[in-house]
Enzyme design. Sequence first.
Site, PDB file in Angstrom:
ATOM      1  N   ASP A   1      -5.881  -2.444   9.142  1.00 50.39           N
ATOM      2  CA  ASP A   1      -4.439  -2.865   9.146  1.00 50.39           C
ATOM      3  C   ASP A   1      -4.057  -2.848  10.679  1.00 50.39           C
ATOM      4  O   ASP A   1      -3.296  -3.741  11.243  1.00 50.39           O
ATOM      5  CB  ASP A   1      -3.477  -1.946   8.472  1.00 50.39           C
ATOM      6  CG  ASP A   1      -2.226  -2.494   8.295  1.00 50.39           C
ATOM      7  OD1 ASP A   1      -1.873  -3.548   8.325  1.00 50.39           O
ATOM      8  OD2 ASP A   1      -1.364  -1.506   8.595  1.00 50.39           O
TER       9      ASP A   1
ATOM     10  N   SER B   1       1.692  -7.963   5.316  1.00 48.35           N
ATOM     11  CA  SER B   1       1.347  -7.574   4.182  1.00 48.35           C
ATOM     12  C   SER B   1       1.183  -8.688   3.002  1.00 48.35           C
ATOM     13  O   SER B   1       2.194  -9.399   2.950  1.00 48.35           O
ATOM     14  CB  SER B   1       2.207  -6.393   3.611  1.00 48.35           C
ATOM     15  OG  SER B   1       2.166  -5.978   2.448  1.00 48.35           O
TER      16      SER B   1
ATOM     17  N   ARG C   1       0.741   0.583  -4.534  1.00 46.09           N
ATOM     18  CA  ARG C   1      -0.343   0.899  -3.338  1.00 46.09           C
ATOM     19  C   ARG C   1      -1.125   1.883  -3.662  1.00 46.09           C
ATOM     20  O   ARG C   1      -1.098   2.709  -4.526  1.00 46.09           O
ATOM     21  CB  ARG C   1       0.562   1.137  -2.065  1.00 46.09           C
ATOM     22  CG  ARG C   1       1.319   0.078  -1.551  1.00 46.09           C
ATOM     23  CD  ARG C   1       0.621  -0.736  -0.618  1.00 46.09           C
ATOM     24  NE  ARG C   1       1.513  -2.064   0.033  1.00 46.09           N
ATOM     25  CZ  ARG C   1       1.024  -2.634   1.275  1.00 46.09           C
ATOM     26  NH1 ARG C   1      -0.200  -2.267   1.572  1.00 46.09           N
ATOM     27  NH2 ARG C   1       1.729  -3.500   1.731  1.00 46.09           N
TER      28      ARG C   1
ATOM     29  N   LYS D   1      -5.492  -9.041   4.187  1.00 45.39           N
ATOM     30  CA  LYS D   1      -6.089  -8.271   5.478  1.00 45.39           C
ATOM     31  C   LYS D   1      -7.050  -7.231   4.873  1.00 45.39           C
ATOM     32  O   LYS D   1      -8.124  -7.285   5.295  1.00 45.39           O
ATOM     33  CB  LYS D   1      -4.958  -7.647   6.241  1.00 45.39           C
ATOM     34  CG  LYS D   1      -4.185  -8.503   7.206  1.00 45.39           C
ATOM     35  CD  LYS D   1      -3.712  -7.820   8.378  1.00 45.39           C
ATOM     36  CE  LYS D   1      -3.040  -6.288   7.871  1.00 45.39           C
ATOM     37  NZ  LYS D   1      -2.104  -6.477   7.056  1.00 45.39           N
ATOM     38  N   THR D   2      -6.578  -6.522   3.941  1.00 46.41           N
ATOM     39  CA  THR D   2      -7.524  -5.422   3.378  1.00 46.41           C
ATOM     40  C   THR D   2      -8.531  -5.993   2.545  1.00 46.41           C
ATOM     41  O   THR D   2      -9.533  -5.579   2.614  1.00 46.41           O
ATOM     42  CB  THR D   2      -6.521  -4.449   2.687  1.00 46.41           C
ATOM     43  OG1 THR D   2      -5.571  -3.849   3.486  1.00 46.41           O
ATOM     44  CG2 THR D   2      -7.625  -3.286   2.114  1.00 46.41           C
TER      45      THR D   2
ATOM     46  N   LYS E   1       3.841   3.213   9.556  1.00 49.70           N
ATOM     47  CA  LYS E   1       4.406   1.929  10.379  1.00 49.70           C
ATOM     48  C   LYS E   1       5.172   2.494  11.511  1.00 49.70           C
ATOM     49  O   LYS E   1       5.028   1.861  12.852  1.00 49.70           O
ATOM     50  CB  LYS E   1       5.096   1.065   9.380  1.00 49.70           C
ATOM     51  CG  LYS E   1       4.189   0.401   8.610  1.00 49.70           C
ATOM     52  CD  LYS E   1       3.151  -0.794   9.519  1.00 49.70           C
ATOM     53  CE  LYS E   1       2.405  -1.525   8.133  1.00 49.70           C
ATOM     54  NZ  LYS E   1       1.136  -2.142   8.806  1.00 49.70           N
TER      55      LYS E   1
ATOM     56  N   HIS F   1      -1.778  -6.075  14.727  1.00 49.03           N
ATOM     57  CA  HIS F   1      -1.686  -5.996  13.318  1.00 49.03           C
ATOM     58  C   HIS F   1      -2.750  -6.533  12.684  1.00 49.03           C
ATOM     59  O   HIS F   1      -2.287  -8.054  12.243  1.00 49.03           O
ATOM     60  CB  HIS F   1      -0.053  -6.346  13.016  1.00 49.03           C
ATOM     61  CG  HIS F   1       0.161  -5.999  11.206  1.00 49.03           C
ATOM     62  ND1 HIS F   1       1.019  -6.887  10.591  1.00 49.03           N
ATOM     63  CD2 HIS F   1      -0.070  -4.942  10.538  1.00 49.03           C
ATOM     64  CE1 HIS F   1       1.015  -6.380   9.386  1.00 49.03           C
ATOM     65  NE2 HIS F   1       0.239  -5.371   9.427  1.00 49.03           N
TER      66      HIS F   1
ATOM     67  N   ARG G   1       9.354  -0.552   2.831  1.00 47.75           N
ATOM     68  CA  ARG G   1       9.991  -0.191   4.332  1.00 47.75           C
ATOM     69  C   ARG G   1      11.173  -0.507   4.001  1.00 47.75           C
ATOM     70  O   ARG G   1      11.672  -1.375   3.262  1.00 47.75           O
ATOM     71  CB  ARG G   1       9.147  -0.666   5.111  1.00 47.75           C
ATOM     72  CG  ARG G   1       7.951  -0.343   5.555  1.00 47.75           C
ATOM     73  CD  ARG G   1       7.281  -0.808   6.786  1.00 47.75           C
ATOM     74  NE  ARG G   1       6.968  -2.466   6.590  1.00 47.75           N
ATOM     75  CZ  ARG G   1       7.578  -3.362   7.013  1.00 47.75           C
ATOM     76  NH1 ARG G   1       8.980  -2.864   7.745  1.00 47.75           N
ATOM     77  NH2 ARG G   1       7.598  -4.562   6.546  1.00 47.75           N
TER      78      ARG G   1
END
Length: 526
Positions: free
Chosen positions: A252, A233, A316, A237-238, A196, A215, A54
Amino acid sequence: MSDLSAENLGLKRVGQVYRNLGYDELFDHEMQNEEGKVSANGTMMVDTGKFTGRSPKDKFFVKQSPSQDNIAWGSINQPVSEEIFNELYAEVIDYLSGKDVYVTDGYCGSNPDTRRNVRFITEIAWQSHFVKNMFIRPDDADLPGFQPGFTVYNAAGLTNPKWQEHGLNSDVFVIFNVEKNIAIIGGTWYGGEMKKGIFTMMNYWLPLENILSMHCSANVGKDGDVCLFFGLSGTGKTTLSTDAARKLIGDDEHGWDDAGIFNFEGGCYAKCINLSSDSEPEIFAAIKRHALLENVVYDDDGNIDYADGSKTENTRVSYPIEHIDNHEPTLKAGHPQNIIFLTCDAFGVLPPVSKLTKEQAMYYFLSGYTAKVAGTERGITEPQAAFSACFGEAFLPLHPTAYAKLLGEKMEKYGVNAYLVNTGWAGGGYGVGERMSIKATRSCINAILDGSIKNAEFDQTRFFKLYIPKELPGVDSQLLNPRNAWADKDAFDATANKLAGMFIQNFKKYISDNDDFDFTKAGPQV
């Protein structure tokens, strides 16, 4: 093709309009347009150009009434005038008009009462593929009458040569107009801006309706016990919420209302660097036809080297959540029993797991300490210590205390347990110590989920006053107290004292005459 007219799309004229293509149709377009390559197992692979993350410094909100009274203006939520927006919006419309465009319609939010209808207009097929993966796909019966509540115009190939005159930060722009329910994107091909961007808007809309937007990832056990995993990130989390023993609700973005937890999305967006079938089998198996790989390195036969970060550390994959066999099909569940704050501690002084009091939970939620991991933002090439309120400050249009207030109320109402889990370094800081193993972290998570951590005997750390178990199955006891894992104890004390000071300095911005958020006594001491 679609019968949507230029007028329907807000364009002056259109070429071919490809609306809501199926996965196989998108695959054919990606091949015909030479937008990517196909991996050895049939997964489409694309490069996102020079932007592999981003571009947060190029995100703006139009400053106008009434939204200007709600937005927390500053370095995160930067203002731009309505006049500049209108000028760039007109250029975006001119740029897209007459082109062949891909129109993708989706829902954000699995709760029908609060979901938003979002339309994406892009000029390339793989970006349509990306948002088809990431958002909730309407049933065929719903598509004919689909009316967008918010529209994203993605003119990735258009840059702004007048950016200095406009007072912007570069020729890239990502601008949200709350009142017009429009976002415009120019100068970056990175698909994550769309994902996002809508998350940011959900973080504007829902708290104003007394619904907490978060988040975080979420999963649910066979007995209905829900766990939330907060983290930026790269913190896990994933990876950690994708568990063969528990149903994945989402990886997410979630909301928490009076009925419980609900996913915003219909897909997952996982980091691929160093991915293996041994360490992350569910995610590895999800990479197949209909998934979309970004910026991975591969050989002439399409075999991927997941350890190669030469393009970016932020490689990704996006995939429909259906690629995870053990997912929760409703994308919803009840209220959580446990909340886990994931932090990637680049200093190597935080414990692998700590049990938090309610006051500590509020302190660490507002602090949002982690390390920015290489590749997730422009210019980040190695981990850097960072404080990101609510573990997602980059996506919060309102003041962080608005989200903290809602979290505190819900934790109190539903009796939720909170833990801090460090997935970063142990035995030393970045460059000296080693990254916590996924196996050790999973052992900590399992002890939380099965409740066995409550039976442990606890110590309290010196600087951070955190409650840490003396022993846990599957975790080296030397790791549980981070000081024990350092060869140089004096160096640990100096580093812990330094980081504690950074926490204290950061938290001062939440202390005012109104002491609702003065949780300083729950934080570290020097």
